[in-house]
Write an enzyme that holds these catalytic residues in place. Structure first.
Site, PDB file in Angstrom:
ATOM      1  N   HIS A  13       0.874  -1.204   0.000  1.00 20.14           N
ATOM      2  CA  HIS A  13       0.000   0.000   0.000  1.00 20.14           C
ATOM      3  C   HIS A  13       0.895   1.233   0.000  1.00 20.14           C
ATOM      4  O   HIS A  13       1.484   1.578   1.027  1.00 20.14           O
ATOM      5  CB  HIS A  13      -0.913   0.015   1.232  1.00 20.14           C
ATOM      6  N   HIS A  15       1.606   5.376  -1.666  1.00 20.76           N
ATOM      7  CA  HIS A  15       1.268   6.564  -2.459  1.00 20.76           C
ATOM      8  C   HIS A  15       2.562   7.127  -3.030  1.00 20.76           C
ATOM      9  O   HIS A  15       3.407   7.621  -2.285  1.00 20.76           O
ATOM     10  CB  HIS A  15       0.576   7.613  -1.592  1.00 20.76           C
ATOM     11  N   LEU A  16       2.694   7.067  -4.359  1.00 17.67           N
ATOM     12  CA  LEU A  16       3.924   7.571  -5.008  1.00 17.67           C
ATOM     13  C   LEU A  16       3.768   8.975  -5.557  1.00 17.67           C
ATOM     14  O   LEU A  16       4.755   9.586  -5.958  1.00 17.67           O
ATOM     15  CB  LEU A  16       4.350   6.646  -6.148  1.00 17.67           C
ATOM     16  N   ARG A  17       2.519   9.482  -5.605  1.00 15.31           N
ATOM     17  CA  ARG A  17       2.261  10.809  -6.198  1.00 15.31           C
ATOM     18  C   ARG A  17       2.675  10.827  -7.670  1.00 15.31           C
ATOM     19  O   ARG A  17       2.849   9.786  -8.289  1.00 15.31           O
ATOM     20  CB  ARG A  17       2.954  11.923  -5.394  1.00 15.31           C
ATOM     21  N   ASN A  41      -5.052   7.403  -6.106  1.00 18.66           N
ATOM     22  CA  ASN A  41      -5.778   8.650  -5.777  1.00 18.66           C
ATOM     23  C   ASN A  41      -5.022   9.890  -6.244  1.00 18.66           C
ATOM     24  O   ASN A  41      -4.730  10.790  -5.468  1.00 18.66           O
ATOM     25  CB  ASN A  41      -6.099   8.719  -4.276  1.00 18.66           C
ATOM     26  N   LYS A 108      -9.151  -0.220  -5.958  1.00 20.23           N
ATOM     27  CA  LYS A 108      -9.220   0.439  -4.652  1.00 20.23           C
ATOM     28  C   LYS A 108     -10.582   1.087  -4.440  1.00 20.23           C
ATOM     29  O   LYS A 108     -11.053   1.850  -5.268  1.00 20.23           O
ATOM     30  CB  LYS A 108      -8.118   1.507  -4.543  1.00 20.23           C
ATOM     31  N   HIS A 145     -10.578   1.107   1.679  1.00 20.10           N
ATOM     32  CA  HIS A 145     -10.390   2.117   2.727  1.00 20.10           C
ATOM     33  C   HIS A 145     -11.645   2.033   3.580  1.00 20.10           C
ATOM     34  O   HIS A 145     -12.700   2.532   3.202  1.00 20.10           O
ATOM     35  CB  HIS A 145     -10.221   3.511   2.113  1.00 20.10           C
ATOM     36  N   HIS A 183      -4.766  -0.630   5.636  1.00 14.29           N
ATOM     37  CA  HIS A 183      -4.319   0.144   6.810  1.00 14.29           C
ATOM     38  C   HIS A 183      -5.301   0.064   7.977  1.00 14.29           C
ATOM     39  O   HIS A 183      -5.854   1.068   8.388  1.00 14.29           O
ATOM     40  CB  HIS A 183      -4.017   1.601   6.437  1.00 14.29           C
ATOM     41  N   LEU A 228      -5.112   9.365   7.817  1.00 13.82           N
ATOM     42  CA  LEU A 228      -6.413   8.701   7.815  1.00 13.82           C
ATOM     43  C   LEU A 228      -6.241   7.261   7.374  1.00 13.82           C
ATOM     44  O   LEU A 228      -5.512   7.018   6.406  1.00 13.82           O
ATOM     45  CB  LEU A 228      -7.386   9.431   6.869  1.00 13.82           C
ATOM     46  N   ASP A 256       1.302   2.623   3.560  1.00 11.72           N
ATOM     47  CA  ASP A 256       0.458   3.806   3.363  1.00 11.72           C
ATOM     48  C   ASP A 256       1.304   5.075   3.454  1.00 11.72           C
ATOM     49  O   ASP A 256       0.827   6.120   3.889  1.00 11.72           O
ATOM     50  CB  ASP A 256      -0.703   3.848   4.363  1.00 11.72           C
ATOM     51  N   HIS A 260       3.054  14.620   1.842  1.00 16.35           N
ATOM     52  CA  HIS A 260       2.471  15.917   1.484  1.00 16.35           C
ATOM     53  C   HIS A 260       3.541  16.974   1.744  1.00 16.35           C
ATOM     54  O   HIS A 260       4.377  16.801   2.633  1.00 16.35           O
ATOM     55  CB  HIS A 260       1.243  16.225   2.352  1.00 16.35           C
ATOM     56  N   ALA A 272      -3.885  14.972   5.439  1.00 17.54           N
ATOM     57  CA  ALA A 272      -3.699  13.691   6.117  1.00 17.54           C
ATOM     58  C   ALA A 272      -2.655  12.860   5.393  1.00 17.54           C
ATOM     59  O   ALA A 272      -2.711  12.737   4.168  1.00 17.54           O
ATOM     60  CB  ALA A 272      -5.018  12.940   6.157  1.00 17.54           C
TER      61      ALA A 272
HETATM   62  C1  NCD Z   1      -3.554   9.238   1.954  1.00 12.42           C
HETATM   63  C2  NCD Z   1      -3.046  10.269   0.958  1.00 12.42           C
HETATM   64  O1  NCD Z   1      -2.569  11.316   1.374  1.00 12.42           O
HETATM   65  O2  NCD Z   1      -3.137  10.019  -0.251  1.00 12.42           O
HETATM   66  N1  NCD Z   1      -3.580   9.828   3.263  1.00 12.42           N
HETATM   67  C3  NCD Z   1      -3.537   9.165   4.442  1.00 12.42           C
HETATM   68  O3  NCD Z   1      -3.660   9.812   5.486  1.00 12.42           O
HETATM   69  N2  NCD Z   1      -3.334   7.880   4.499  1.00 12.42           N
HETATM   70  C4  NCD Z   1      -4.860   8.737   1.533  1.00 12.42           C
HETATM   71  C5  NCD Z   1      -5.266   7.458   2.216  1.00 12.42           C
HETATM   72  O4  NCD Z   1      -4.645   6.423   2.043  1.00 12.42           O
HETATM   73  O5  NCD Z   1      -6.258   7.465   2.955  1.00 12.42           O
HETATM   74 ZN    ZN Z   2      -3.383   5.093   1.476  1.00 14.86          ZN
END
Ligand code: NCD
Ligand code: ZN
Length: 352
Positions: A13, A15-17, A41, A108, A145, A183, A228, A256, A260, A272
């Protein structure tokens, strides 16, 4: 034990942006992990196989660029395992295409409004039924989620309420569907997964294993601990640690890691997400070692997830050494900076 050699892990899990931020965060994961399930996302979200293919190519291009720039060792291999973002309109046809693509490994499910860039998510569970049926038929896992979004429900109860209502429904209505509760943060979710039918699993982040909700308020408000689903009470953290270190194949590593920019975290309405990638495996090792269960780390980090996704286990090995080091206070992130978990503090294990 002072050193530990295990099968190279995967992050189930992540997030690579995208864009400049992608180039900055990818090396933090690829230095350690062989593969990762890439969250969809983005803005706009990755809702089709065509968008997933283009995003995958941007990730592979960023790998090449990182090696050319010396940010990653030449020859580093990293495989992005792509996902689709489920919407009210995801068609059975798109699910079939995803299965045939060979590079989309899951779909997802974000309840609309649950978290960062989830507005296009599923507005009510029933609307997703046709897509879920197609996923069951084509054997494409559903990643959830698991939080209700009703603004009247307490933030700290949202996962428990989702488990009782919607997760139960999904798991029983689609008995052949493989499901990952992503998560998980509560005792109730851990118990549900533990007792659920085969084909139901969960990822657990390292920050939910290390910290309880007190971390968000330690001596003042600490935005870098806000994510989150939000950190929960200590009793829940203990239940997650017990699940992760139990040796059960139903639980596996998913960071996860969700970076940011610093200024959007340290903000009147902060984003988050916890950025754990720079020391993720090392921090999981701390948890397992502290529990006296370091011998269960390899299953959790490197076997259970691959087995669940029906992918071969990695053959390369990595070695961890029990030696403290200090994590930098921040890293570059798309023209700004990002603050990692444990910024400027010690981590008890390091990669050899
Ligand atoms: C994630 C994100 O910033 O993309 N944020 C987080 O707090 N985990 C989104 C997510 O996985 O809920
Ligand atoms: Zn996530």
């Amino acid at each position: 034990m002072k050193s530990l050699t295990i099968t190279q892990p995967d992050d189930w899990h992540l997030h690579l942006r995208d864009g400049a931020a992608l180039a900055d965060v990818l090396p933090h994961t690829a230095r350690t992990f062989a593969r990762a399930i890439i969250m969809p996302n983005l803005k706009p979200p990755v809702t089709t196989v065509a968008l997933a293919s283009a995003y995958r190519q941007r990730i592979l291009d960023a790998m090449d660029a990182a090696m050319r720039a010396g940010k990653l060792a030449t020859g580093t291999r990293f495989e992005p395992l792509m996902t689709l973002y489920l919407t009210d309109n995801t068609s059975a046809d798109e699910i079939a295409k995803a299965r045939d693509s060979g590079f989309v490994h899951a779909v997802k499910y974000y309840p609309a409004g649950a978290t960062t860039n989830s507005d296009a998510g599923v507005s009510s569970l029933e609307r997703a039924f046709p897509a879920l049926e197609a996923m069951e038929k084509h054997d494409l896992p559903l990643l959830i989620h698991g939080e209700v979004t009703d603004p009247r429900t307490d933030l700290f109860d949202r996962e428990r309420l989702f488990v009782e209502s919607q997760l139960q429904t999904i798991v029983s209505r689609f008995p052949g569907l493989r499901v990952v509760a992503e998560h998980i943060t509560t005792r109730e979710a851990a118990q549900f997964v533990e007792q659920a039918r085969p084909g139901v699993a969960a990822t657990i982040t390292v920050h939910h294993l290390l910290y309880n909700r007190g971390a968000i308020f330690q001596g003042g408000i600490r935005p870098h601990f806000y994510c989150l689903p939000v950190l929960k009470r200590e009793e829940h953290r203990l239940a997650l640690v017990a699940a992760a270190t139990s040796g059960s194949p139903k639980f596996f590593l998913g960071t996860d890691s969700a970076p940011h920019p610093r200024d959007l975290k340290e903000h009147a309405c902060g984003c988050a997400g916890v950025f754990s990638a720079p020391a993720a495996l090392e921090l999981y090792a701390e948890v397992f070692d502290y529990e006296g269960k370091i011998y269960f780390l390899e299953g959790f980090s490197s076997h259970h997830g691959a087995d669940f996704y029906r992918l071969p286990r990695n053959t390369a090995k990595v070695t961890l050494v029990k030696e403290a080091w200090t994590l930098p206070a921040e890293f570059s992130f798309g023209g700004g900076t990002v603050v990692p978990l444990r910024a400027g503090e010690q981590v008890g294990w390091r990669m050899a």
